[in-house]
Design a protein around this motif. Structure first.
Motif, PDB file in Angstrom:
ATOM      1  N   PHE A 123      -3.811 -13.026  -4.289  1.00 38.87           N
ATOM      2  CA  PHE A 123      -4.297 -11.858  -4.323  1.00 38.87           C
ATOM      3  C   PHE A 123      -4.533 -10.783  -2.518  1.00 38.87           C
ATOM      4  N   PRO A 124      -3.303 -10.275  -2.456  1.00 35.91           N
ATOM      5  CA  PRO A 124      -3.282  -9.431  -0.963  1.00 35.91           C
ATOM      6  C   PRO A 124      -4.776  -8.503  -1.730  1.00 35.91           C
ATOM      7  N   VAL A 125      -5.408  -8.578  -0.560  1.00 45.08           N
ATOM      8  CA  VAL A 125      -6.376  -7.342  -1.393  1.00 45.08           C
ATOM      9  C   VAL A 125      -6.968  -6.809  -0.399  1.00 45.08           C
ATOM     10  N   ALA A 126      -6.394  -7.070   0.864  1.00 42.80           N
ATOM     11  CA  ALA A 126      -6.952  -6.202   2.508  1.00 42.80           C
ATOM     12  C   ALA A 126      -6.705  -4.683   2.236  1.00 42.80           C
ATOM     13  N   GLY A 127      -5.626  -4.700   1.507  1.00 41.77           N
ATOM     14  CA  GLY A 127      -6.004  -3.571   1.809  1.00 41.77           C
ATOM     15  C   GLY A 127      -6.885  -1.978   2.539  1.00 41.77           C
ATOM     16  N   LEU A 128      -6.304  -0.813   3.113  1.00 41.42           N
ATOM     17  CA  LEU A 128      -7.527   0.104   2.954  1.00 41.42           C
ATOM     18  C   LEU A 128      -8.178   0.510   2.438  1.00 41.42           C
ATOM     19  N   GLY A 129      -7.133   1.205   1.477  1.00 41.99           N
ATOM     20  CA  GLY A 129      -7.467   2.192  -0.192  1.00 41.99           C
ATOM     21  C   GLY A 129      -7.447   3.319   0.024  1.00 41.99           C
ATOM     22  N   THR A 130      -6.772   3.911   0.774  1.00 41.16           N
ATOM     23  CA  THR A 130      -7.192   5.509   1.777  1.00 41.16           C
ATOM     24  C   THR A 130      -6.959   6.426   0.441  1.00 41.16           C
ATOM     25  N   ARG A 131      -6.326   6.148  -0.780  1.00 40.15           N
ATOM     26  CA  ARG A 131      -6.057   7.444  -1.597  1.00 40.15           C
ATOM     27  C   ARG A 131      -6.792   7.172  -2.486  1.00 40.15           C
ATOM     28  N   PHE A 132      -8.546   7.070  -2.467  1.00 37.14           N
ATOM     29  CA  PHE A 132      -9.054   6.484  -2.772  1.00 37.14           C
ATOM     30  C   PHE A 132     -10.139   7.016  -1.892  1.00 37.14           C
ATOM     31  N   LYS A 171     -11.205  -1.270  -2.979  1.00 32.33           N
ATOM     32  CA  LYS A 171     -10.432  -0.280  -4.488  1.00 32.33           C
ATOM     33  C   LYS A 171     -10.793  -1.539  -5.760  1.00 32.33           C
ATOM     34  N   GLU A 172     -10.377  -2.991  -5.222  1.00 34.06           N
ATOM     35  CA  GLU A 172     -10.830  -3.688  -6.412  1.00 34.06           C
ATOM     36  C   GLU A 172     -11.520  -3.837  -7.027  1.00 34.06           C
ATOM     37  N   MET A 173     -12.818  -3.324  -6.613  1.00 34.52           N
ATOM     38  CA  MET A 173     -13.676  -3.839  -7.249  1.00 34.52           C
ATOM     39  C   MET A 173     -13.836  -2.044  -8.542  1.00 34.52           C
ATOM     40  N   ARG A 226      -9.138 -13.953   5.394  1.00 33.04           N
ATOM     41  CA  ARG A 226      -8.710 -12.910   6.177  1.00 33.04           C
ATOM     42  C   ARG A 226      -7.849 -12.432   6.150  1.00 33.04           C
ATOM     43  N   GLN A 227      -7.260 -11.260   6.112  1.00 34.31           N
ATOM     44  CA  GLN A 227      -6.645 -10.316   6.980  1.00 34.31           C
ATOM     45  C   GLN A 227      -7.082 -10.228   7.731  1.00 34.31           C
ATOM     46  N   GLN A 228      -7.068 -10.019   9.342  1.00 36.48           N
ATOM     47  CA  GLN A 228      -8.416  -9.581  10.141  1.00 36.48           C
ATOM     48  C   GLN A 228      -7.624  -8.459  10.117  1.00 36.48           C
ATOM     49  N   ALA A 229      -6.031  -7.722  10.159  1.00 35.47           N
ATOM     50  CA  ALA A 229      -5.668  -6.434  10.593  1.00 35.47           C
ATOM     51  C   ALA A 229      -4.893  -5.937   9.412  1.00 35.47           C
ATOM     52  N   PRO A 230      -4.534  -4.741   8.760  1.00 37.02           N
ATOM     53  CA  PRO A 230      -3.836  -4.556   7.729  1.00 37.02           C
ATOM     54  C   PRO A 230      -2.152  -4.690   8.048  1.00 37.02           C
ATOM     55  N   LEU A 231      -1.635  -6.036   8.588  1.00 30.66           N
ATOM     56  CA  LEU A 231      -0.019  -5.430   8.963  1.00 30.66           C
ATOM     57  C   LEU A 231       1.056  -5.727   7.817  1.00 30.66           C
ATOM     58  N   GLY A 232       0.893  -5.178   6.752  1.00 31.84           N
ATOM     59  CA  GLY A 232       1.652  -5.360   5.995  1.00 31.84           C
ATOM     60  C   GLY A 232       1.415  -6.559   4.808  1.00 31.84           C
ATOM     61  N   LEU A 233       1.912  -5.848   3.612  1.00 28.24           N
ATOM     62  CA  LEU A 233       1.805  -6.923   2.055  1.00 28.24           C
ATOM     63  C   LEU A 233       2.297  -8.988   3.120  1.00 28.24           C
ATOM     64  N   HIS A 274       2.406  -9.592   5.457  1.00 27.62           N
ATOM     65  CA  HIS A 274       1.863 -10.308   6.223  1.00 27.62           C
ATOM     66  C   HIS A 274       0.736 -10.830   5.791  1.00 27.62           C
ATOM     67  N   ALA A 275       0.098  -9.773   4.770  1.00 27.96           N
ATOM     68  CA  ALA A 275      -0.859 -10.487   4.326  1.00 27.96           C
ATOM     69  C   ALA A 275      -1.198 -12.101   3.010  1.00 27.96           C
ATOM     70  N   VAL A 276       0.109 -12.004   2.514  1.00 25.39           N
ATOM     71  CA  VAL A 276       0.881 -13.181   1.970  1.00 25.39           C
ATOM     72  C   VAL A 276       0.377 -14.184   3.094  1.00 25.39           C
ATOM     73  N   LEU A 283      -0.957  -8.162  -7.258  1.00 27.44           N
ATOM     74  CA  LEU A 283      -1.313  -6.613  -6.946  1.00 27.44           C
ATOM     75  C   LEU A 283      -3.326  -6.538  -7.950  1.00 27.44           C
ATOM     76  N   PRO A 284      -3.560  -6.617  -7.445  1.00 28.67           N
ATOM     77  CA  PRO A 284      -4.629  -5.718  -9.176  1.00 28.67           C
ATOM     78  C   PRO A 284      -4.288  -4.542  -9.296  1.00 28.67           C
ATOM     79  N   ASP A 285      -3.739  -3.486  -7.970  1.00 33.85           N
ATOM     80  CA  ASP A 285      -3.644  -2.563  -8.041  1.00 33.85           C
ATOM     81  C   ASP A 285      -2.638  -1.964  -9.630  1.00 33.85           C
ATOM     82  N   ASP A 286      -1.374  -2.771  -9.882  1.00 30.67           N
ATOM     83  CA  ASP A 286      -0.980  -2.554 -10.890  1.00 30.67           C
ATOM     84  C   ASP A 286      -2.022  -3.529 -12.278  1.00 30.67           C
TER      85      ASP A 286
HETATM   86  P1  UTP Z   1      -1.382  -0.111  -0.599  1.00 29.04           P
HETATM   87  O1  UTP Z   1       0.016  -0.241   0.032  1.00 29.04           O
HETATM   88  O2  UTP Z   1      -1.409  -0.092  -2.116  1.00 29.04           O
HETATM   89  O3  UTP Z   1      -2.213  -0.126   0.011  1.00 29.04           O
HETATM   90  O4  UTP Z   1      -0.952  -1.667  -0.824  1.00 29.04           O
HETATM   91  P2  UTP Z   1      -3.900   0.027   0.467  1.00 29.04           P
HETATM   92  O5  UTP Z   1      -4.055  -0.044   1.524  1.00 29.04           O
HETATM   93  O6  UTP Z   1      -4.530  -0.808  -0.717  1.00 29.04           O
HETATM   94  O7  UTP Z   1      -4.279   1.352  -0.935  1.00 29.04           O
HETATM   95  P3  UTP Z   1      -3.730   2.796   0.093  1.00 29.04           P
HETATM   96  O8  UTP Z   1      -2.322   3.379   0.237  1.00 29.04           O
HETATM   97  O9  UTP Z   1      -4.000   3.312   1.553  1.00 29.04           O
HETATM   98  O10 UTP Z   1      -4.332   4.018  -0.795  1.00 29.04           O
HETATM   99  C1  UTP Z   1      -0.138  -2.858  -1.769  1.00 29.04           C
HETATM  100  C2  UTP Z   1      -1.553  -4.024  -1.986  1.00 29.04           C
HETATM  101  O11 UTP Z   1      -0.698  -4.460  -0.562  1.00 29.04           O
HETATM  102  C3  UTP Z   1      -2.087  -4.945   0.063  1.00 29.04           C
HETATM  103  C4  UTP Z   1      -2.951  -3.896  -0.512  1.00 29.04           C
HETATM  104  O12 UTP Z   1      -4.774  -4.587  -0.860  1.00 29.04           O
HETATM  105  C5  UTP Z   1      -2.824  -4.060  -2.331  1.00 29.04           C
HETATM  106  O13 UTP Z   1      -3.128  -5.036  -3.209  1.00 29.04           O
HETATM  107  N1  UTP Z   1      -2.199  -5.370   1.658  1.00 29.04           N
HETATM  108  C6  UTP Z   1      -1.171  -4.251   2.120  1.00 29.04           C
HETATM  109  C7  UTP Z   1      -2.907  -5.739   1.544  1.00 29.04           C
HETATM  110  O14 UTP Z   1      -3.777  -6.957   1.060  1.00 29.04           O
HETATM  111  N2  UTP Z   1      -2.252  -5.903   3.116  1.00 29.04           N
HETATM  112  C8  UTP Z   1      -1.910  -5.124   3.909  1.00 29.04           C
HETATM  113  O15 UTP Z   1      -1.946  -5.117   4.848  1.00 29.04           O
HETATM  114  C9  UTP Z   1      -1.345  -4.110   3.007  1.00 29.04           C
END
Ligand code: UTP
Length: 317
Positions: free
Chosen positions: A13-22, A31-33, A108-115, A117-119, A135-138
């Motif tokens: 479950f890659p859940v390290a994204g920043l969730g900037t849209r929220f 975001k996943e909470m 931990r993914q120490q820096a959000p370097l992409g999906l 990278h998280a995997v 991806l819990p967002d979906d």
């Molecule tokens: P999103 O593209 O939705 O990015 O990532 P985000 O940061 O979660 O949200 P926004 O766009 O800033 O609002 C798709 C999935 O990939 C994970 C996110 O947690 C989400 O589940 N992801 C993305 C990571 O785990 N690490 C990353 O570096 C990038």
């Protein structure tokens, strides 16, 4: 060497994204909470995984996201209080979401370097096994868990299998898009995929959504995958790197997907899941009728709110 298992037992479950849209909601809250009705997105995802036969879940988290792991632990004080006050229903809800000990892991993914990278951060977990990515967002509403549908196709065809759905041509730049070689209307065999192509160069309108069953070769490919589209390490590039040796299929799953990473998609998910609940349906439908009647009223016909709430005809529901 122990035999390599050919069952899909593990999910990442890659859940390290920043969730900037929220933002600002996601400044302190992962975001996943965020809840859909009364359950956080992460819990829907974990329940889908277990219902599909997954035994172990690995959360790839980032800073400030430890709460995602805490959510699957006991809350002793709260549980004791509910017991003491004989609140059986909420207590059952609380305990119902508790997985078996040792089945939720985190790294931990120490820096959000992409999906991709998280995997890749979960490589010691998946080891040499095929694995799922969720991806819990979906959030998917379906009779049969979407992941179970994917695993069934994977058992028949092997390689890599992803969930896909048709998107409007104008939307291809938001998705990984399949380059389709053959298509029976349900399962599409692909010769490749393109990350976020502009509509004029998109090879199809079949878009990948957040469910994958992947061969361990994808994890190996991720070791050497360099940053691609958007400067991020892309999972799609690693899948592409295995195409010479692995079949690759997209499944048009049965169910409805809600993009909960997007504000409107998230609100739509809340409405759909609430309207599917007998305890909420009628009251919510009434509230929606009133709200939509307000929206639909032609300009210049302002009606005092109370009048609208009691006297408007049903327009949408
Ligand atoms: P999103 O593209 O939705 O990015 O990532 P985000 O940061 O979660 O949200 P926004 O766009 O800033 O609002 C798709 C999935 O990939 C994970 C996110 O947690 C989400 O589940 N992801 C993305 C990571 O785990 N690490 C990353 O570096 C990038």
């Amino acid at each position: 060497m122990p035999p390599v298992t050919r069952r899909v037992r593990k999910a990442v479950f890659p859940v390290a994204g920043l969730g900037t849209r929220f933002l600002p909601a996601t400044k302190l809250v992962a975001k996943e909470m965020l809840p859909v009705v009364d359950k956080p997105l992460i819990q829907y995802a974990v329940e889908e995984a277990f219902a599909a036969g997954i035994e172990y879940c690995m959360f790839v988290t980032g800073r400030g996201k430890a709460v995602l792991v805490d959510h699957f632990d006991h809350a002793p004080e709260l549980e004791a209080l509910l017991r003491e006050r004989d609140k059986q229903e909420p207590l059952a809800e609380l305990m119902g979401g508790m997985p078996k000990a040792g089945t939720i892991l985190a790294t931990r993914q120490q820096a959000p370097l992409g999906l991709g990278h998280a995997v890749r951060c979960a490589r010691a977990f998946t080891d040499d096994e095929p694995f799922a990515v969720i991806l819990p967002d979906d959030l998917i509403m379906s009779d049969r868990p979407c992941l179970a549908q994917l695993i069934e196709v994977w058992e028949a065809r092997g390689g890599n299998v992803v969930a896909v759905e048709e998107v409007a041509p104008a939307r291809t730049a938001s998705y990984g898009i399949l380059d389709v070689a053959a298509d029976d209307g349900r399962v599409a065999r692909a010769r490749g995929l393109v990350e976020k192509p502009k509509p004029e160069v998109a090879p199809s309108t079949l878009a990948i959504i957040g469910r994958y069953v992947l061969d361990p070769q994808v994890m190996q490919a991720l070791e050497t995958t360099v940053p691609g589209t958007g400067g991020e390490i892309q999972l799609t590039d690693a899948i592409n790197a295995t195409l010479d040796s692995q079949p690759f299929h997209g499944l048009r799953f049965d169910g409805t997907r809600f993009d909960c990473g997007d504000k409107v998609g998230f609100i739509e998910a809340n409405l759909a899941f609430a309207l599917a609940r007998p305890d909420l349906r009628d009251r919510l439908a009434g509230a929606l009728r009133r709200t939509l009647a307000d929206v639909d009223r032609p300009e210049g016909h302002d009606t005092p709110q109370e009048t609208v709430r009691t006297a408007t005809p049903l327009k949408v529901l």
